[in-house]
Design an enzyme around this catalytic site. Structure first.
Site, PDB file in Angstrom:
ATOM      1  CG  ASP A  41      -2.405  -4.581  16.218  1.00 42.59           C
ATOM      2  OD1 ASP A  41      -1.859  -3.479  16.488  1.00 42.59           O
ATOM      3  OD2 ASP A  41      -2.423  -5.073  15.079  1.00 42.59           O
TER       4      ASP A  41
ATOM      5  CE1 TYR B  98       0.579  -1.679   4.216  1.00 46.00           C
ATOM      6  CE2 TYR B  98       0.230   0.633   4.727  1.00 46.00           C
ATOM      7  CZ  TYR B  98       0.662  -0.619   5.096  1.00 46.00           C
ATOM      8  OH  TYR B  98       1.176  -0.831   6.349  1.00 46.00           O
TER       9      TYR B  98
END
Ligand code: T46
Length: 187
Positions: A170, A132
């Protein structure tokens, strides 16, 4: 390249022109002129990222706060992922709304994620290579995110939770309410 609108303002799916022949295929993964013509946006991407994940790896939901917020143009080089984004722009009509899309190496769809969104994905294939573009640099101090199983968002990650592989970092992310309370509304 074809643009597909999503229910979230300013966020869209791009379907590139894929040229297939007896050798395989070719497509332009990014062309600034085509991107600007198709989207009407002039985005200055400054950093390309790539991550490799095995099945069940769930990365996210992440965003960078304030001036270091990032717009992203995401795609899958190999494999299949479920990509999920959440609008965290307090002044947006779609604030708090999420959108998910399968990105894979068959359809070669791409997702444009504007600044002001939390982003994450889970790998559905045995392995994924995720690539990305970002319109702002990585800034560790500005990193934040939303826990993957936030009750308010109630996101469906398409795999049984027993199969999830999530980083310690996370697993410690805040819930939606906490995350957006520190997020300036003008990003
Ligand atoms: C994001 C990033 C990370 N790093 C370093 C920091 C760590 O030592 C290592 C792994 O980082 P992290 O665990 O944050 O990687 P991901 O979990 O894939 O994070 C990304 O996942 C979600 C899906 C996103 O949308 C963000 O782009 C990004 O947060 O790479 C860098 O050096 N530069 C970077 O731009």
């Amino acid at each position: 390249m074809e643009l597909q609108k999503t229910p979230l303002n300013d966020c869209f799916v791009l379907k590139p022109n894929v040229f297939r022949d007896e050798r395989g295929l070719f497509y332009e993964t990014y062309n600034q002129k085509v991107f600007e013509k198709t989207t009407g946006l002039n985005v200055d991407f400054v950093q390309d990222n790539q991550s490799v994940s095995s099945k069940g790896v769930l990365r996210g939901l992440h965003f960078q706060r304030g001036e270091m917020a990032q717009a992203k143009l995401v795609r899958v080089v190999k494999g299949k992922v479920l990509d999920i984004i959440v609008d965290i722009r307090k002044d947006s009509a779609t604030f708090g709304k999420s959108f998910s899309v399968v990105l894979d190496d068959v359809e070669h769809l791409q997702l444009f994620v504007p600044r002001g969104f939390a982003h994450g994905f889970i790998t559905l294939s045995e392995q994924s290579i995720f690539s990305y573009k970002c319109d702002n640099y990585y800034d560790k101090a500005s990193e934040s995110g939303i826990i993957y199983n936030d009750a308010t968002l109630a996101l469906d990650w398409h795999l049984p939770s027993e199969e999830f592989i999530i980083s310690e970092k996370d697993l410690e992310l805040p819930n939606f309410g906490e995350a957006v309370s520190h997020y300036p509304s003008n990003s």
